[in-house]
Enzyme design. Structure first.
Site, PDB file in Angstrom:
ATOM      1  N   GLN A 126      40.299  58.612  39.641  1.00 60.04           N
ATOM      2  CA  GLN A 126      39.964  57.448  40.471  1.00 60.04           C
ATOM      3  C   GLN A 126      41.244  56.818  41.027  1.00 60.04           C
ATOM      4  O   GLN A 126      42.038  56.260  40.262  1.00 60.04           O
ATOM      5  CB  GLN A 126      39.216  56.419  39.606  1.00 60.04           C
ATOM      6  CG  GLN A 126      38.830  55.152  40.329  1.00 60.04           C
ATOM      7  CD  GLN A 126      38.248  54.107  39.382  1.00 60.04           C
ATOM      8  OE1 GLN A 126      38.556  54.110  38.182  1.00 60.04           O
ATOM      9  NE2 GLN A 126      37.431  53.219  39.890  1.00 60.04           N
ATOM     10  N   GLY A 127      41.430  56.905  42.330  1.00 60.32           N
ATOM     11  CA  GLY A 127      42.637  56.346  42.953  1.00 60.32           C
ATOM     12  C   GLY A 127      42.355  55.040  43.651  1.00 60.32           C
ATOM     13  O   GLY A 127      42.395  54.965  44.882  1.00 60.32           O
ATOM     14  N   SER A 129      43.358  51.449  42.038  1.00 60.10           N
ATOM     15  CA  SER A 129      44.349  50.392  41.790  1.00 60.10           C
ATOM     16  C   SER A 129      45.714  50.750  42.359  1.00 60.10           C
ATOM     17  O   SER A 129      46.092  51.927  42.417  1.00 60.10           O
ATOM     18  CB  SER A 129      44.490  50.144  40.289  1.00 60.10           C
ATOM     19  OG  SER A 129      43.236  49.879  39.716  1.00 60.10           O
ATOM     20  N   GLU A 244      30.150  51.957  37.114  1.00 61.55           N
ATOM     21  CA  GLU A 244      31.194  52.143  36.103  1.00 61.55           C
ATOM     22  C   GLU A 244      30.818  51.440  34.800  1.00 61.55           C
ATOM     23  O   GLU A 244      31.337  51.757  33.741  1.00 61.55           O
ATOM     24  CB  GLU A 244      32.522  51.592  36.661  1.00 61.55           C
ATOM     25  CG  GLU A 244      33.751  52.117  35.961  1.00 61.55           C
ATOM     26  CD  GLU A 244      35.054  51.585  36.561  1.00 61.55           C
ATOM     27  OE1 GLU A 244      35.030  50.979  37.652  1.00 61.55           O
ATOM     28  OE2 GLU A 244      36.097  51.758  35.914  1.00 61.55           O
ATOM     29  N   SER A 373      38.465  43.500  34.495  1.00 61.27           N
ATOM     30  CA  SER A 373      38.962  42.805  33.297  1.00 61.27           C
ATOM     31  C   SER A 373      37.939  41.770  32.793  1.00 61.27           C
ATOM     32  O   SER A 373      37.081  41.310  33.550  1.00 61.27           O
ATOM     33  CB  SER A 373      40.293  42.105  33.597  1.00 61.27           C
ATOM     34  OG  SER A 373      40.043  40.944  34.361  1.00 61.27           O
ATOM     35  N   ASN A 374      38.056  41.409  31.514  1.00 59.82           N
ATOM     36  CA  ASN A 374      37.081  40.483  30.934  1.00 59.82           C
ATOM     37  C   ASN A 374      37.109  39.112  31.609  1.00 59.82           C
ATOM     38  O   ASN A 374      36.084  38.443  31.716  1.00 59.82           O
ATOM     39  CB  ASN A 374      37.304  40.361  29.419  1.00 59.82           C
ATOM     40  CG  ASN A 374      36.722  41.552  28.685  1.00 59.82           C
ATOM     41  OD1 ASN A 374      36.362  42.556  29.298  1.00 59.82           O
ATOM     42  ND2 ASN A 374      36.620  41.453  27.367  1.00 59.82           N
ATOM     43  N   GLU A 375      38.310  38.707  32.084  1.00 60.80           N
ATOM     44  CA  GLU A 375      38.374  37.412  32.771  1.00 60.80           C
ATOM     45  C   GLU A 375      37.537  37.461  34.049  1.00 60.80           C
ATOM     46  O   GLU A 375      36.806  36.518  34.376  1.00 60.80           O
ATOM     47  CB  GLU A 375      39.829  37.048  33.115  1.00 60.80           C
ATOM     48  CG  GLU A 375      40.699  36.701  31.912  1.00 60.80           C
ATOM     49  CD  GLU A 375      41.149  37.936  31.123  1.00 60.80           C
ATOM     50  OE1 GLU A 375      41.056  39.066  31.651  1.00 60.80           O
ATOM     51  OE2 GLU A 375      41.582  37.781  29.966  1.00 60.80           O
TER      52      GLU A 375
HETATM   53  C1  LIG Z   1      44.162  52.189  30.420  1.00 64.73           C
HETATM   54  C2  LIG Z   1      43.843  51.874  31.846  1.00 64.73           C
HETATM   55  C3  LIG Z   1      43.194  52.831  32.628  1.00 64.73           C
HETATM   56  C4  LIG Z   1      42.950  52.582  33.969  1.00 64.73           C
HETATM   57  N1  LIG Z   1      42.388  53.559  34.736  1.00 64.73           N
HETATM   58  C5  LIG Z   1      42.305  53.391  36.078  1.00 64.73           C
HETATM   59  C6  LIG Z   1      41.913  54.478  36.920  1.00 64.73           C
HETATM   60  O1  LIG Z   1      41.620  55.576  36.448  1.00 64.73           O
HETATM   61  N2  LIG Z   1      41.887  54.278  38.259  1.00 64.73           N
HETATM   62  C7  LIG Z   1      42.198  53.075  38.825  1.00 64.73           C
HETATM   63  O2  LIG Z   1      42.155  52.986  40.052  1.00 64.73           O
HETATM   64  N3  LIG Z   1      42.576  52.006  38.052  1.00 64.73           N
HETATM   65  C8  LIG Z   1      42.641  52.151  36.696  1.00 64.73           C
HETATM   66  N4  LIG Z   1      43.047  51.108  35.898  1.00 64.73           N
HETATM   67  C9  LIG Z   1      43.440  49.858  36.528  1.00 64.73           C
HETATM   68  C10 LIG Z   1      42.491  48.693  36.211  1.00 64.73           C
HETATM   69  O3  LIG Z   1      41.332  48.766  37.001  1.00 64.73           O
HETATM   70  C11 LIG Z   1      43.284  47.399  36.483  1.00 64.73           C
HETATM   71  O4  LIG Z   1      44.325  47.347  35.516  1.00 64.73           O
HETATM   72  C12 LIG Z   1      42.423  46.165  36.356  1.00 64.73           C
HETATM   73  O5  LIG Z   1      41.493  46.093  37.408  1.00 64.73           O
HETATM   74  C13 LIG Z   1      43.308  44.877  36.351  1.00 64.73           C
HETATM   75  O6  LIG Z   1      44.156  44.889  37.450  1.00 64.73           O
HETATM   76  P1  LIG Z   1      45.724  44.647  37.285  1.00 64.73           P
HETATM   77  O7  LIG Z   1      46.223  45.565  36.211  1.00 64.73           O
HETATM   78  O8  LIG Z   1      46.349  44.756  38.626  1.00 64.73           O
HETATM   79  O9  LIG Z   1      45.870  43.176  36.728  1.00 64.73           O
HETATM   80  P2  LIG Z   1      45.766  41.848  37.579  1.00 64.73           P
HETATM   81  O10 LIG Z   1      44.624  41.929  38.531  1.00 64.73           O
HETATM   82  O11 LIG Z   1      47.110  41.530  38.140  1.00 64.73           O
HETATM   83  O12 LIG Z   1      45.402  40.812  36.451  1.00 64.73           O
HETATM   84  C14 LIG Z   1      46.363  40.319  35.512  1.00 64.73           C
HETATM   85  C15 LIG Z   1      45.666  39.323  34.617  1.00 64.73           C
HETATM   86  O13 LIG Z   1      45.169  38.212  35.387  1.00 64.73           O
HETATM   87  C16 LIG Z   1      43.766  38.067  35.219  1.00 64.73           C
HETATM   88  N5  LIG Z   1      43.141  37.695  36.494  1.00 64.73           N
HETATM   89  C17 LIG Z   1      43.309  38.309  37.697  1.00 64.73           C
HETATM   90  N6  LIG Z   1      42.549  37.704  38.647  1.00 64.73           N
HETATM   91  C18 LIG Z   1      41.863  36.702  38.022  1.00 64.73           C
HETATM   92  C19 LIG Z   1      40.920  35.738  38.460  1.00 64.73           C
HETATM   93  N7  LIG Z   1      40.503  35.697  39.723  1.00 64.73           N
HETATM   94  N8  LIG Z   1      40.429  34.872  37.541  1.00 64.73           N
HETATM   95  C20 LIG Z   1      40.841  34.921  36.231  1.00 64.73           C
HETATM   96  N9  LIG Z   1      41.750  35.811  35.754  1.00 64.73           N
HETATM   97  C21 LIG Z   1      42.248  36.696  36.647  1.00 64.73           C
HETATM   98  C22 LIG Z   1      43.268  39.443  34.770  1.00 64.73           C
HETATM   99  O14 LIG Z   1      42.077  39.349  34.040  1.00 64.73           O
HETATM  100  C23 LIG Z   1      44.435  39.910  33.898  1.00 64.73           C
HETATM  101  O15 LIG Z   1      44.333  39.346  32.612  1.00 64.73           O
HETATM  102  C24 LIG Z   1      43.291  51.321  34.529  1.00 64.73           C
HETATM  103  C25 LIG Z   1      43.900  50.345  33.737  1.00 64.73           C
HETATM  104  C26 LIG Z   1      44.180  50.608  32.417  1.00 64.73           C
HETATM  105  C27 LIG Z   1      44.888  49.564  31.606  1.00 64.73           C
END
Ligand SMILES: Cc1cc2nc3c(=O)[nH]c(=O)nc-3n(C[C@H](O)[C@H](O)[C@H](O)COP(=O)(O)OP(=O)(O)OC[C@H]3O[C@@H](n4cnc5c(N)ncnc54)[C@H](O)[C@@H]3O)c2cc1C
Length: 388
Positions: A126-127, A129, A244, A373-375
């Site tokens: 999945q590409g 993020s 998902e 994410s849970n948030e």
């Molecule tokens: C082990 C792992 C596997 C993954 N696999 C894939 C994959 O195969 N393909 C892919 O495309 N992606 C993948 N991901 C990416 C995943 O979808 C993102 O990490 C996730 O959506 C969070 O985005 P971010 O890491 O950019 O964090 P951010 O979006 O920058 O968030 C950082 C923190 O801020 C909080 N936050 C952000 N916005 C808000 C808001 N509006 N209100 C409250 N809190 C907020 C978040 O909850 C988090 O705690 C993977 C991630 C992990 C850790």
């Protein structure tokens, strides 16, 4: 509301359990019990075993080669896999790109890809993020420019799960930089062997190589690898992200972790006071798991009525399910005590079972981040369920 399973559903559960017992290779089973990473071949072999039985694509309708199960049958199937424990069919293939293609793909794309997706002849990643686009996915920057009957793609993706094994990546690209963020996005299918695709590993705190960065430099993608219309990728994305969350509570996995913790506690500690303390901690998690199971049955009962419409309340399952899995893994870590510290980074098959516990607990730290994410799930609940 009747939260009990029917006689047919109970018979189906027994059929699934018997099949897993008879067909899951003991080596894979042992690795799953001890929380060790599986090899690519082991994952492929098991999915092919399920596919030969017609069970690799639980949520697919019959017309596309699926078993045509009800939502309750799908849940029973996943729950049995989690409790066994046995690997789930590869989610990128069967929960994500498969349903996208049978819902939005061209007849050629369906014929070309669906049977290979089910049998794991093609491994998908999945590409979505990017370094600056996770929760706020619509801000993604990877660009695609039309050049004759190709797109030329440039950008960086990050966190691609198991991309090191992948043959294909379904990805989101920006095709109209002038439109509002959601309106300028297109979904493309990119072969991982295309010139300009580079996969770089990210080794995580659990010592595993599961996620990667993917760099795209002037990658030429034929236009027949576009899903849906140009600039219309966002609706498909919302559909995919909804799928998902299939079986997201993974209560069976938490139960398995608790069973491991209890067994290890009996082996590790013959002090009565310590035993009581472990039992109390396990009981508190079990009580919450029971409550979550009832919530899940209520949602399933509602879905029996309204087919498989997405329900915002399933965010409760994601939040609580991951919190409890993390709590169960933490308990297991505490019970293992100093023995868990023997796991320093990557471990191999010869490491003893206690040494795999820390890695399992670290792996599960990410469960409350991926899949939304849970948030973000709490924001959805606040808006859609509580009306805040
Ligand atoms: C082990 C792992 C596997 C993954 N696999 C894939 C994959 O195969 N393909 C892919 O495309 N992606 C993948 N991901 C990416 C995943 O979808 C993102 O990490 C996730 O959506 C969070 O985005 P971010 O890491 O950019 O964090 P951010 O979006 O920058 O968030 C950082 C923190 O801020 C909080 N936050 C952000 N916005 C808000 C808001 N509006 N209100 C409250 N809190 C907020 C978040 O909850 C988090 O705690 C993977 C991630 C992990 C850790």
């Amino acid at each position: 509301m009747d939260l009990r399973l029917t006689d047919e559903e109970n018979a189906f559960r027994a059929e699934v359990r018997d099949f897993i017992r008879a067909s899951l290779p003991s080596r894979i089973h042992r690795k799953m019990v001890e929380g060790r990473a599986l090899t690519k071949d082991e994952i492929v072999d098991w999915q092919r075993t399920l596919n030969a039985r017609g069970w690799a694509t639980p949520s697919w309708p019959r017309e596309h080669g699926g078993p045509g199960w009800s939502v309750v049958q799908r849940w029973i199937f996943l729950d049995e896999l989690h409790q066994a424990p046995a690997p789930e069919p590869l989610s990128f293939n069967v929960n994500m790109i498969g349903p996208v293609l049978f819902s939005f793909g061209t007849p050629e794309q369906k014929a070309r890809f669906l049977p290979r997706i089910a049998n794991l002849d093609d491994w998908w990643c999945q590409g979505f993020s990017e370094p600056g686009a996770g929760s706020d996915l619509a801000s993604l920057k990877t660009s695609a420019r039309r050049d004759g009957d190709h797109y030329v793609v440039n950008g960086q993706k990050t966190w691609q799960g198991m991309a090191q094994y992948a043959d294909w990546m379904f990805t989101l690209v920006r095709t109209d930089p002038t439109a509002k963020p959601q309106a300028g996005i297109t979904m493309l299918l990119i072969p991982m062997t295309a010139p300009g695709v580079t996969v770089r590993p990210i080794i995580t705190i659990d010592g595993r190589h599961e996620v990667n960065e993917v760099f795209l430099d002037d990658v030429r993608v034929p236009i027949d690898c576009r899903v849906g219309d140009e600039n219309k990728g966002w609706d498909i994305t919302k559909f995919l992200l909804g799928n998902e969350r299939t079986g997201i509570a993974r209560i069976g996995m938490s139960k398995h972790l608790l069973r491991r913790a209890k067994a290890l506690a009996v082996q590790a500690d013959d002090d009565v006071a310590a035993q009581t303390r472990w039992r109390e901690k396990a009981a508190l998690i079990e009580i919450e798991l029971k409550a979550l199971e009832i919530t899940q049955m209520r949602l399933l009962d509602a879905m029996r009525e309204h087919a498989a419409e997405p329900d915002a309340r399933s965010s409760i399952l994601k939040v609580k399910g991951t919190e409890l899995r993390q709590a169960a893994a933490e308990l297991l870590l505490q019970v293992a005590g100093p023995a868990a510290a023997r796991c320093a980074g990557e471990f191999d098959d010869t490491a003893d079972a206690a040494a795999t516990v820390a890695s399992t607990a670290f792996t599960l730290r990410a469960a409350s981040i991926y899949g939304g994410s849970n948030e973000i799930q709490k924001n959805i609940l606040a808006k859609a369920v509580l009306g805040l």
